[in-house]
Write a protein that holds these residues in place. Sequence first.
Motif, PDB file in Angstrom:
ATOM      1  N   THR A  13      36.397 -23.144 -67.787  1.00  0.00           N
ATOM      2  CA  THR A  13      36.157 -23.862 -66.495  1.00  0.00           C
ATOM      3  C   THR A  13      37.277 -23.280 -65.473  1.00  0.00           C
ATOM      4  O   THR A  13      37.262 -23.561 -64.354  1.00  0.00           O
ATOM      5  CB  THR A  13      36.497 -25.410 -66.948  1.00  0.00           C
ATOM      6  N   ARG A  14      38.060 -22.728 -66.041  1.00  0.00           N
ATOM      7  CA  ARG A  14      39.394 -22.271 -65.300  1.00  0.00           C
ATOM      8  C   ARG A  14      38.919 -21.357 -64.212  1.00  0.00           C
ATOM      9  O   ARG A  14      39.077 -21.237 -63.185  1.00  0.00           O
ATOM     10  CB  ARG A  14      40.355 -21.248 -66.206  1.00  0.00           C
ATOM     11  N   GLY A  15      37.861 -20.342 -64.595  1.00  0.00           N
ATOM     12  CA  GLY A  15      36.972 -19.691 -63.795  1.00  0.00           C
ATOM     13  C   GLY A  15      38.301 -18.229 -62.968  1.00  0.00           C
ATOM     14  O   GLY A  15      39.139 -18.503 -62.948  1.00  0.00           O
ATOM     15  N   GLY A  16      37.326 -17.199 -62.506  1.00  0.00           N
ATOM     16  CA  GLY A  16      38.103 -16.308 -61.919  1.00  0.00           C
ATOM     17  C   GLY A  16      38.657 -15.270 -62.874  1.00  0.00           C
ATOM     18  O   GLY A  16      38.662 -15.607 -64.124  1.00  0.00           O
ATOM     19  N   VAL A  17      39.200 -14.191 -62.246  1.00  0.00           N
ATOM     20  CA  VAL A  17      39.853 -13.227 -62.919  1.00  0.00           C
ATOM     21  C   VAL A  17      41.430 -13.538 -62.622  1.00  0.00           C
ATOM     22  O   VAL A  17      41.858 -13.983 -61.831  1.00  0.00           O
ATOM     23  CB  VAL A  17      39.701 -11.882 -62.480  1.00  0.00           C
ATOM     24  N   ASP A  18      42.379 -13.141 -63.889  1.00  0.00           N
ATOM     25  CA  ASP A  18      43.674 -13.345 -63.969  1.00  0.00           C
ATOM     26  C   ASP A  18      44.227 -12.316 -62.447  1.00  0.00           C
ATOM     27  O   ASP A  18      43.913 -11.220 -62.509  1.00  0.00           O
ATOM     28  CB  ASP A  18      44.265 -12.785 -65.264  1.00  0.00           C
ATOM     29  N   GLY A  19      44.999 -13.163 -61.683  1.00  0.00           N
ATOM     30  CA  GLY A  19      45.377 -12.264 -60.370  1.00  0.00           C
ATOM     31  C   GLY A  19      46.692 -11.514 -60.667  1.00  0.00           C
ATOM     32  O   GLY A  19      47.155 -10.836 -59.707  1.00  0.00           O
ATOM     33  N   ARG A  20      47.494 -11.620 -61.817  1.00  0.00           N
ATOM     34  CA  ARG A  20      48.622 -11.000 -62.086  1.00  0.00           C
ATOM     35  C   ARG A  20      48.638  -9.535 -62.559  1.00  0.00           C
ATOM     36  O   ARG A  20      47.534  -9.251 -63.334  1.00  0.00           O
ATOM     37  CB  ARG A  20      49.420 -11.812 -63.403  1.00  0.00           C
ATOM     38  N   LEU A  21      49.319  -8.711 -61.740  1.00  0.00           N
ATOM     39  CA  LEU A  21      49.306  -7.201 -62.211  1.00  0.00           C
ATOM     40  C   LEU A  21      50.415  -6.994 -63.350  1.00  0.00           C
ATOM     41  O   LEU A  21      51.534  -7.797 -63.157  1.00  0.00           O
ATOM     42  CB  LEU A  21      49.421  -6.376 -61.056  1.00  0.00           C
ATOM     43  N   PRO A  22      50.341  -5.764 -63.951  1.00  0.00           N
ATOM     44  CA  PRO A  22      51.705  -5.366 -64.809  1.00  0.00           C
ATOM     45  C   PRO A  22      52.329  -4.817 -63.932  1.00  0.00           C
ATOM     46  O   PRO A  22      52.220  -4.433 -62.910  1.00  0.00           O
ATOM     47  CB  PRO A  22      50.858  -4.301 -65.851  1.00  0.00           C
ATOM     48  N   TRP A  23      53.525  -4.811 -64.558  1.00  0.00           N
ATOM     49  CA  TRP A  23      54.744  -4.243 -63.857  1.00  0.00           C
ATOM     50  C   TRP A  23      54.329  -2.874 -63.179  1.00  0.00           C
ATOM     51  O   TRP A  23      55.101  -2.464 -62.260  1.00  0.00           O
ATOM     52  CB  TRP A  23      56.001  -4.329 -64.535  1.00  0.00           C
ATOM     53  N   TRP A  24      53.937  -2.022 -63.989  1.00  0.00           N
ATOM     54  CA  TRP A  24      53.872  -0.461 -63.678  1.00  0.00           C
ATOM     55  C   TRP A  24      52.502  -0.483 -62.602  1.00  0.00           C
ATOM     56  O   TRP A  24      52.685   0.648 -61.989  1.00  0.00           O
ATOM     57  CB  TRP A  24      53.233   0.298 -64.879  1.00  0.00           C
ATOM     58  N   ALA A  25      51.696  -1.281 -62.291  1.00  0.00           N
ATOM     59  CA  ALA A  25      50.857  -1.180 -61.185  1.00  0.00           C
ATOM     60  C   ALA A  25      51.426  -1.137 -59.925  1.00  0.00           C
ATOM     61  O   ALA A  25      50.771  -0.688 -59.071  1.00  0.00           O
ATOM     62  CB  ALA A  25      49.892  -2.521 -61.404  1.00  0.00           C
ATOM     63  N   LEU A  26      52.668  -1.798 -59.913  1.00  0.00           N
ATOM     64  CA  LEU A  26      53.527  -1.566 -58.544  1.00  0.00           C
ATOM     65  C   LEU A  26      54.519  -0.469 -58.609  1.00  0.00           C
ATOM     66  O   LEU A  26      54.743   0.244 -57.761  1.00  0.00           O
ATOM     67  CB  LEU A  26      54.021  -3.046 -58.146  1.00  0.00           C
ATOM     68  N   ALA A  27      55.007  -0.333 -59.990  1.00  0.00           N
ATOM     69  CA  ALA A  27      56.220   0.694 -60.194  1.00  0.00           C
ATOM     70  C   ALA A  27      55.505   2.224 -59.838  1.00  0.00           C
ATOM     71  O   ALA A  27      56.423   2.885 -59.193  1.00  0.00           O
ATOM     72  CB  ALA A  27      56.752   0.459 -61.302  1.00  0.00           C
ATOM     73  N   LEU A  28      54.508   2.502 -60.418  1.00  0.00           N
ATOM     74  CA  LEU A  28      54.031   3.834 -60.154  1.00  0.00           C
ATOM     75  C   LEU A  28      53.847   4.457 -58.642  1.00  0.00           C
ATOM     76  O   LEU A  28      54.327   5.211 -58.559  1.00  0.00           O
ATOM     77  CB  LEU A  28      52.781   3.862 -61.294  1.00  0.00           C
ATOM     78  N   PRO A  29      53.007   3.329 -58.084  1.00  0.00           N
ATOM     79  CA  PRO A  29      52.969   3.808 -56.667  1.00  0.00           C
ATOM     80  C   PRO A  29      54.118   4.027 -55.791  1.00  0.00           C
ATOM     81  O   PRO A  29      54.503   4.991 -54.833  1.00  0.00           O
ATOM     82  CB  PRO A  29      51.940   2.900 -56.108  1.00  0.00           C
ATOM     83  N   VAL A  30      55.075   3.132 -56.130  1.00  0.00           N
ATOM     84  CA  VAL A  30      56.408   3.222 -55.518  1.00  0.00           C
ATOM     85  C   VAL A  30      57.231   4.345 -55.934  1.00  0.00           C
ATOM     86  O   VAL A  30      57.786   5.065 -55.030  1.00  0.00           O
ATOM     87  CB  VAL A  30      57.131   1.917 -55.763  1.00  0.00           C
ATOM     88  N   LEU A  31      57.287   4.675 -57.142  1.00  0.00           N
ATOM     89  CA  LEU A  31      57.750   5.915 -57.710  1.00  0.00           C
ATOM     90  C   LEU A  31      57.049   7.262 -57.021  1.00  0.00           C
ATOM     91  O   LEU A  31      57.728   8.255 -56.644  1.00  0.00           O
ATOM     92  CB  LEU A  31      57.653   6.025 -58.958  1.00  0.00           C
ATOM     93  N   ALA A  32      55.955   7.299 -56.951  1.00  0.00           N
ATOM     94  CA  ALA A  32      55.476   8.398 -56.395  1.00  0.00           C
ATOM     95  C   ALA A  32      55.720   8.446 -54.664  1.00  0.00           C
ATOM     96  O   ALA A  32      55.627   9.588 -54.388  1.00  0.00           O
ATOM     97  CB  ALA A  32      53.489   8.270 -56.610  1.00  0.00           C
ATOM     98  N   PHE A  33      55.677   7.365 -54.269  1.00  0.00           N
ATOM     99  CA  PHE A  33      55.972   7.302 -52.933  1.00  0.00           C
ATOM    100  C   PHE A  33      57.385   8.025 -52.330  1.00  0.00           C
ATOM    101  O   PHE A  33      57.543   8.702 -51.738  1.00  0.00           O
ATOM    102  CB  PHE A  33      55.715   6.170 -52.059  1.00  0.00           C
ATOM    103  N   VAL A  34      58.304   7.457 -53.452  1.00  0.00           N
ATOM    104  CA  VAL A  34      59.624   7.941 -53.292  1.00  0.00           C
ATOM    105  C   VAL A  34      59.735   9.341 -53.661  1.00  0.00           C
ATOM    106  O   VAL A  34      60.378  10.015 -52.853  1.00  0.00           O
ATOM    107  CB  VAL A  34      60.770   6.902 -54.231  1.00  0.00           C
ATOM    108  N   ALA A  35      59.120   9.850 -54.410  1.00  0.00           N
ATOM    109  CA  ALA A  35      59.281  11.149 -54.945  1.00  0.00           C
ATOM    110  C   ALA A  35      58.642  12.126 -53.658  1.00  0.00           C
ATOM    111  O   ALA A  35      59.459  12.823 -53.268  1.00  0.00           O
ATOM    112  CB  ALA A  35      58.603  11.628 -56.392  1.00  0.00           C
ATOM    113  N   LEU A  36      57.530  11.698 -53.158  1.00  0.00           N
ATOM    114  CA  LEU A  36      57.121  12.631 -52.175  1.00  0.00           C
ATOM    115  C   LEU A  36      57.835  12.582 -50.900  1.00  0.00           C
ATOM    116  O   LEU A  36      58.016  13.610 -50.231  1.00  0.00           O
ATOM    117  CB  LEU A  36      55.512  12.188 -51.875  1.00  0.00           C
ATOM    118  N   LEU A  37      58.451  11.299 -50.505  1.00  0.00           N
ATOM    119  CA  LEU A  37      59.250  11.178 -49.268  1.00  0.00           C
ATOM    120  C   LEU A  37      60.589  12.065 -49.720  1.00  0.00           C
ATOM    121  O   LEU A  37      60.978  12.623 -48.683  1.00  0.00           O
ATOM    122  CB  LEU A  37      59.811   9.697 -49.584  1.00  0.00           C
TER     123      LEU A  37
END
Length: 68
Positions: A13-37
């Motif tokens: 009855t709760r319905g929907g998908v869990d909206g929380r992301l794991p910590w690495w889902a944000l950390a990896l793109p940030v790390l890649a962006f910083v390395a390219l920068l």
Amino acid sequence: MSAPTYTRPPQATRGGVDGRLPWWALALPVLAFVALLLLILEPADAHAAAEQPAMAHLLERLEQLTAR
């Protein structure tokens, strides 16, 4: 004679998908962006790193993999 009715279990009855992301889902793109920068801001360091044999081999292998 009545047909049996089925009720949903409580967690359904709760319905929907869990909206929380794991910590690495944000950390990896940030790390890649910083390395390219950093590579954009300091291209001389990237060139110096490519002169080292182990790093040159790694960069060459990455280039081959991305060319496919």
